[in-house]
Design an enzyme around this catalytic site. Structure first.
Site, PDB file in Angstrom:
ATOM      1  N   GLY A  85     -31.449 -13.788   7.790  1.00 21.41           N
ATOM      2  CA  GLY A  85     -30.296 -14.921   7.251  1.00 21.41           C
ATOM      3  C   GLY A  85     -28.949 -14.238   6.616  1.00 21.41           C
ATOM      4  O   GLY A  85     -28.072 -14.433   7.164  1.00 21.41           O
ATOM      5  N   THR A  86     -29.171 -13.998   5.824  1.00 21.63           N
ATOM      6  CA  THR A  86     -28.733 -12.352   5.111  1.00 21.63           C
ATOM      7  C   THR A  86     -27.653 -11.705   6.087  1.00 21.63           C
ATOM      8  O   THR A  86     -26.472 -12.094   6.602  1.00 21.63           O
ATOM      9  CB  THR A  86     -29.302 -11.759   4.203  1.00 21.63           C
ATOM     10  OG1 THR A  86     -30.006 -12.268   3.441  1.00 21.63           O
ATOM     11  CG2 THR A  86     -27.993 -10.696   3.756  1.00 21.63           C
ATOM     12  N   SER A 213     -31.994 -18.516   9.478  1.00 21.48           N
ATOM     13  CA  SER A 213     -33.590 -17.967   9.438  1.00 21.48           C
ATOM     14  C   SER A 213     -34.562 -17.616   9.485  1.00 21.48           C
ATOM     15  O   SER A 213     -35.313 -19.012   9.214  1.00 21.48           O
ATOM     16  CB  SER A 213     -33.375 -16.616   7.705  1.00 21.48           C
ATOM     17  OG  SER A 213     -34.608 -16.472   7.676  1.00 21.48           O
ATOM     18  N   GLY A 214     -36.082 -17.076  10.139  1.00 17.27           N
ATOM     19  CA  GLY A 214     -37.324 -17.349  10.784  1.00 17.27           C
ATOM     20  C   GLY A 214     -37.879 -17.874   9.154  1.00 17.27           C
ATOM     21  O   GLY A 214     -38.808 -18.825   9.490  1.00 17.27           O
ATOM     22  N   HIS A 215     -37.835 -17.397   8.322  1.00 10.01           N
ATOM     23  CA  HIS A 215     -39.317 -17.393   7.320  1.00 10.01           C
ATOM     24  C   HIS A 215     -39.058 -18.320   6.021  1.00 10.01           C
ATOM     25  O   HIS A 215     -39.817 -18.485   5.517  1.00 10.01           O
ATOM     26  CB  HIS A 215     -39.351 -15.546   6.362  1.00 10.01           C
ATOM     27  CG  HIS A 215     -38.888 -16.008   4.913  1.00 10.01           C
ATOM     28  ND1 HIS A 215     -38.293 -16.086   3.882  1.00 10.01           N
ATOM     29  CD2 HIS A 215     -37.491 -15.477   5.555  1.00 10.01           C
ATOM     30  CE1 HIS A 215     -36.941 -15.624   3.329  1.00 10.01           C
ATOM     31  NE2 HIS A 215     -36.219 -15.278   4.519  1.00 10.01           N
ATOM     32  N   CYS A 339     -33.936 -14.646  -4.797  1.00  3.04           N
ATOM     33  CA  CYS A 339     -32.908 -13.599  -4.817  1.00  3.04           C
ATOM     34  C   CYS A 339     -32.319 -13.096  -6.133  1.00  3.04           C
ATOM     35  O   CYS A 339     -32.046 -11.984  -6.495  1.00  3.04           O
ATOM     36  CB  CYS A 339     -31.267 -14.134  -3.893  1.00  3.04           C
ATOM     37  SG  CYS A 339     -32.200 -14.544  -2.528  1.00  3.04           S
TER      38      CYS A 339
END
Ligand code: PLP
Length: 427
Positions: A85-86, A213-215, A339
């Site tokens: 995603g970042t 984002s996948g996770h 984060c």
């Protein structure tokens, strides 16, 4: 007879751990692991290679892209695989800024975005771009008219997240997107927390670009997506080979793409049922916490929030200490975004909704998932009050309050829609 923290500590040794941090990451679904493992085994070819192993990898990659496009109700050529995603946020923001700087050098965002957006904006500021950071209200909502008022002739991009990762508030991005369309300004939305939890259809939402984002939706870490409207050209972020239609270099990860496609397809299929189930658990948790713990409040919007998110502030104590004791009793939770959990600064999101630093320090995020149960919530509702009480017994602020030397900022009865203002007035 009331139970003590020590007794619960002993009992918890024989209880399974409870994972309540699904906004930080999720455990991949068994069906996703199976598909990824099979692909790593059987479809290991490089999609750029001109022989059968490569063709097989391309087929898997393109089938996955088509499945994802169907889930998002967009065209396959509008879906780009990234590493996370970042990266998608960085690409959308920097790629647009570099491509459009001839038209203008002004961008607009909010103060409560993820650092992937905020730090991309700050990097651009160092290069001479100008960024307007819009304030949200005390629930995390942004008035779309503020976006209209902030748009200037030199504005090239607006970036507003779909759902906040800390407080779960769902922002009115369709309305914001409509204003951007009307004004001829590109609109990007970070939908990393929204995908899989609530319906996300970039076209209906008037988005030119969206990050995923996948996770966060039970696929592996290391795969992200960017939706980019057909025909929209922005600069590349990752220079290299001709992959992803020459717009993002790097050998494609067909196995993880297949995992992402499976995870999205399952989340979409489950969504109607899961969002109601998780919202009911979330509301049971919120009610229980507010009823059982004095001087506690819910952060974020009381109703317009992700079905799995609860975020609380507890007066007189520190979020980090709550996390440590929760961990010792078998719970994985968060005090803000993963984060920022390495830093002891109060969360920029809680400060962004106008919360005084003293209260922001005592915050806890609980995020549920497909594996969360009523039994886990009820166990949590037994343990959390013991933890808060134990920490308050050791808190100098609490003892000042008990001696009448400090006026609390959160009322004793607490609530789900309280605006906290002011600072401690120590006599
Ligand atoms: N945007 C939001 C709203 C997030 O919650 C996160 C992750 O926490 C990201 C972006 C970054 O995603 P990734 O971990 O895939 O880089």
């Amino acid at each position: 007879m009331s139970i003590t923290f020590e007794e619960r500590l002993r009992e918890s040794m024989s209880l399974p751990r409870v994972y309540f941090d699904h906004a930080a990451t999720t455990q991949p679904r068994p069906e996703v692991i199976e598909i990824v493992a099979k692909a790593l085994q059987d479809t290991y070819g490089n999609p750029s290679s001109f022989y059968e192993e490569g063709h097989r990898a391309v087929r898997l990659l393109e089938e996955s892209r088509a499945e994802i496009a169907a889930g998002l109700k967009v065209l396959p050529e509008e879906v780009f695989f990234t590493s996370c995603g970042t990266e998608s946020d960085n690409w959308a923001i920097k790629g647009t800024a570099y491509a459009r700087q001839g038209k203008g050098r002004h961008l607009i965002t909010t103060t409560i975005e993820h650092h992937a957006v905020l730090h991309s904006m700050e990097a651009l500021e160092k290069q001479g771009f100008e960024v307007t950071y819009l304030d949200v209200d005390y629930t995390g909502l942004l008035d779309p008219e503020k976006v209209r008022a902030a748009i200037r002739p030199d504005t090239i991009l607006v970036s507003v997240m779909m759902a906040n990762n800390e407080i779960g508030t769902i922002l009115p991005i369709r309305e914001i997107g409509a204003i951007c369309r009307e004004k001829g300004v590109l609109f990007h939305s970070d939908a990393v927390q929204a995908l899989g939890a609530i319906p996300v259809h970039p076209r209906d939402l008037n988005c030119d670009m969206m990050s995923f984002s996948g996770h966060k939706l039970y696929a592996p870490k290391g795969i992200g997506l960017m939706y980019k409207r057909k025909g929209l050209r922005i600069d590349r972020l990752i220079d290299g080979g001709a992959q992803e239609r020459r717009q993002r270099g790097g050998t494609e990860n067909a196995a993880f793409a297949a995992g992402f496609a499976k995870a999205l397809q399952m989340s979409v299929a489950d969504m109607e049922h899961e969002s109601v189930r998780q919202a009911a658990l979330r509301d049971r948790l919120i009610r229980g916490v507010i009823e059982r713990i004095p001087h506690a409040k819910l952060n974020g919007h009381p109703t317009r929030r992700l079905p799995n998110n609860a975020n609380f502030s507890f007066e007189f104590i520190e979020g980090e200490s709550i996390l440590l004791l929760l961990d010792s009793l078998g719970y994985a939770c968060s005090s803000g975004s993963a984060c920022t959990s390495a830093s002891l600064d109060p969360s920029h999101v809680l400060l962004g909704i106008g919360m005084p630093a003293e209260i922001a320090h005592g915050s806890l995020r609980v995020t549920l998932g497909i594996d969360s149960t009523e039994e886990q919530v009820d166990r949590f509702l037994l343990d959390l009050p013991l933890i808060v009480e134990r920490l308050r017994d050791m808190s100098p602020l609490y003892s000042d309050f008990k001696r009448g030397k400090l006026h609390p900022l959160i009322p004793e009865k607490g609530g789900t829609d309280i605006r906290i203002e002011g600072q401690y007035n120590l006599d």
